[in-house]
Motif scaffolding. Structure first.
Motif, mmCIF file in Angstrom:
data_model
loop_
_atom_site.group_PDB
_atom_site.id
_atom_site.type_symbol
_atom_site.label_atom_id
_atom_site.label_comp_id
_atom_site.label_asym_id
_atom_site.label_seq_id
_atom_site.Cartn_x
_atom_site.Cartn_y
_atom_site.Cartn_z
ATOM 1 N N LEU A 26 -1.043 -4.859 3.865
ATOM 2 C CA LEU A 26 -2.148 -4.743 4.834
ATOM 3 C C LEU A 26 -1.625 -4.296 6.191
ATOM 4 C CD1 LEU A 26 -4.254 -7.995 4.215
ATOM 5 C CD2 LEU A 26 -4.804 -5.684 3.507
ATOM 6 N N LEU A 27 -0.512 -4.880 6.618
ATOM 7 C CA LEU A 27 0.064 -4.534 7.914
ATOM 8 C C LEU A 27 0.555 -3.091 7.916
ATOM 9 C CD1 LEU A 27 1.961 -7.881 8.564
ATOM 10 C CD2 LEU A 27 -0.182 -7.123 9.637
ATOM 11 N N ASP A 28 1.144 -2.651 6.809
ATOM 12 C CA ASP A 28 1.587 -1.253 6.698
ATOM 13 C C ASP A 28 0.392 -0.311 6.780
ATOM 14 O OD1 ASP A 28 4.200 -2.148 6.451
ATOM 15 O OD2 ASP A 28 4.276 -1.873 4.274
ATOM 16 N N GLU A 29 -0.704 -0.663 6.098
ATOM 17 C CA GLU A 29 -1.909 0.158 6.161
ATOM 18 C C GLU A 29 -2.487 0.144 7.574
ATOM 19 O OE1 GLU A 29 -6.395 0.728 4.294
ATOM 20 O OE2 GLU A 29 -5.100 -0.806 3.417
ATOM 21 N N LEU A 30 -2.440 -0.999 8.219
ATOM 22 C CA LEU A 30 -2.957 -1.108 9.580
ATOM 23 C C LEU A 30 -2.219 -0.136 10.511
ATOM 24 C CD1 LEU A 30 -3.980 -4.525 10.994
ATOM 25 C CD2 LEU A 30 -3.320 -2.691 12.492
ATOM 26 N N VAL A 31 -0.918 -0.003 10.354
ATOM 27 C CA VAL A 31 -0.129 0.917 11.175
ATOM 28 C C VAL A 31 -0.596 2.358 10.954
ATOM 29 C CG1 VAL A 31 2.202 1.880 11.500
ATOM 30 C CG2 VAL A 31 1.874 -0.597 11.343
ATOM 31 N N VAL A 32 -0.839 2.740 9.704
ATOM 32 C CA VAL A 32 -1.284 4.096 9.385
ATOM 33 C C VAL A 32 -2.683 4.349 9.949
ATOM 34 C CG1 VAL A 32 -1.921 5.662 7.502
ATOM 35 C CG2 VAL A 32 0.164 4.291 7.334
ATOM 36 N N VAL A 33 -3.590 3.407 9.732
ATOM 37 C CA VAL A 33 -4.963 3.561 10.214
ATOM 38 C C VAL A 33 -4.975 3.603 11.739
ATOM 39 C CG1 VAL A 33 -7.259 2.489 10.305
ATOM 40 C CG2 VAL A 33 -5.992 2.548 8.152
ATOM 41 N N ARG A 34 -4.158 2.783 12.378
ATOM 42 C CA ARG A 34 -4.052 2.777 13.840
ATOM 43 C C ARG A 34 -3.641 4.161 14.343
ATOM 44 N NH1 ARG A 34 0.803 -0.685 15.672
ATOM 45 N NH2 ARG A 34 1.846 1.209 15.052
ATOM 46 N N ASP A 61 -3.911 7.071 12.752
ATOM 47 C CA ASP A 61 -4.991 8.019 12.464
ATOM 48 C C ASP A 61 -6.100 7.911 13.504
ATOM 49 O OD1 ASP A 61 -3.600 8.785 10.191
ATOM 50 O OD2 ASP A 61 -4.993 7.839 8.776
ATOM 51 N N LEU A 62 -6.462 6.688 13.846
ATOM 52 C CA LEU A 62 -7.528 6.463 14.813
ATOM 53 C C LEU A 62 -7.155 7.026 16.184
ATOM 54 C CD1 LEU A 62 -10.285 5.313 15.458
ATOM 55 C CD2 LEU A 62 -9.208 3.088 15.808
ATOM 56 N N VAL A 63 -5.923 6.832 16.597
ATOM 57 C CA VAL A 63 -5.461 7.368 17.881
ATOM 58 C C VAL A 63 -5.539 8.894 17.865
ATOM 59 C CG1 VAL A 63 -3.445 7.637 19.388
ATOM 60 C CG2 VAL A 63 -4.048 5.389 18.494
ATOM 61 N N GLU A 64 -5.099 9.503 16.769
ATOM 62 C CA GLU A 64 -5.130 10.969 16.663
ATOM 63 C C GLU A 64 -6.563 11.488 16.666
ATOM 64 O OE1 GLU A 64 -3.960 14.440 13.488
ATOM 65 O OE2 GLU A 64 -2.573 12.755 13.695
ATOM 66 N N LEU A 65 -7.421 10.861 15.882
ATOM 67 C CA LEU A 65 -8.825 11.272 15.829
ATOM 68 C C LEU A 65 -9.494 11.118 17.195
ATOM 69 C CD1 LEU A 65 -9.687 9.619 12.422
ATOM 70 C CD2 LEU A 65 -10.010 12.059 12.924
ATOM 71 N N ALA A 97 -13.756 1.147 11.382
ATOM 72 C CA ALA A 97 -14.256 0.110 10.474
ATOM 73 C C ALA A 97 -13.121 -0.466 9.631
ATOM 74 C CB ALA A 97 -15.360 0.676 9.586
ATOM 75 N N ARG A 98 -12.255 0.406 9.114
ATOM 76 C CA ARG A 98 -11.144 -0.069 8.277
ATOM 77 C C ARG A 98 -10.158 -0.894 9.104
ATOM 78 N NH1 ARG A 98 -9.827 -2.606 4.127
ATOM 79 N NH2 ARG A 98 -7.772 -2.144 3.287
ATOM 80 N N LEU A 99 -9.892 -0.468 10.332
ATOM 81 C CA LEU A 99 -9.000 -1.225 11.209
ATOM 82 C C LEU A 99 -9.555 -2.630 11.429
ATOM 83 C CD1 LEU A 99 -6.359 -0.786 12.883
ATOM 84 C CD2 LEU A 99 -7.849 -0.332 14.822
ATOM 85 N N ASN A 100 -10.836 -2.729 11.682
ATOM 86 C CA ASN A 100 -11.471 -4.038 11.870
ATOM 87 C C ASN A 100 -11.389 -4.892 10.611
ATOM 88 O OD1 ASN A 100 -12.156 -3.786 14.584
ATOM 89 N ND2 ASN A 100 -14.050 -2.721 14.111
#
Length: 120
Positions: free
Chosen positions: A19-27, A29-33, A57-60
């Motif tokens: 979950l933490l690894d995915e959170l880093v990726v989503v974080r 992506d969100l910054v880039e978007l 939504a996924r980050l939350n």
């Protein structure tokens, strides 16, 4: 949820790592978007506004899943996860920071992050 032992916190951190690894990726992506959309309103290679909303939504969701374990997600950039515990009768937070290979630090509640010490 109660207090964690060092062993239980380490087990929980191991379980949370995907979950933490995915959170880093989503974080990221969100910054880039967000940067692409705020600069010129044009989408990035990752997409546009719908993808930004989906990433938010996924980050939350991921942050909620971490919190539901009884751990405390103190920071998102970098990730900082605290596990309430008791060491020799002293209330502490077992503390993991993004990039650390294992849970090896703690700090007293009243000292905060600056008072971090290695676990005995």
């Amino acid at each position: 949820m109660g207090l964690f032992t060092v062993a239980r916190a380490r087990t929980e951190l191991t379980r949370l790592r995907p979950l933490l690894d995915e959170l880093v990726v989503v974080r990221a992506d969100l910054v880039e978007l967000s940067a692409a959309l705020s600069t010129d309103g044009a989408p990035s290679a990752l997409g546009g506004l719908p993808e930004q909303k989906a990433a938010e939504a996924r980050l939350n969701e991921l942050m909620t899943e971490v919190q539901e374990t009884g751990a405390d997600l103190k920071g998102v950039a970098p990730l900082l996860v605290d596990f309430p515990a008791d060491l020799d009768g002293v209330p502490v937070l077992l503390c993991w920071l993004e990039g650390e290979p294992e849970l090896a630090w703690y700090h007293r509640l009243d000292l905060g992050f600056a008072g971090r010490r290695r676990l005995p």
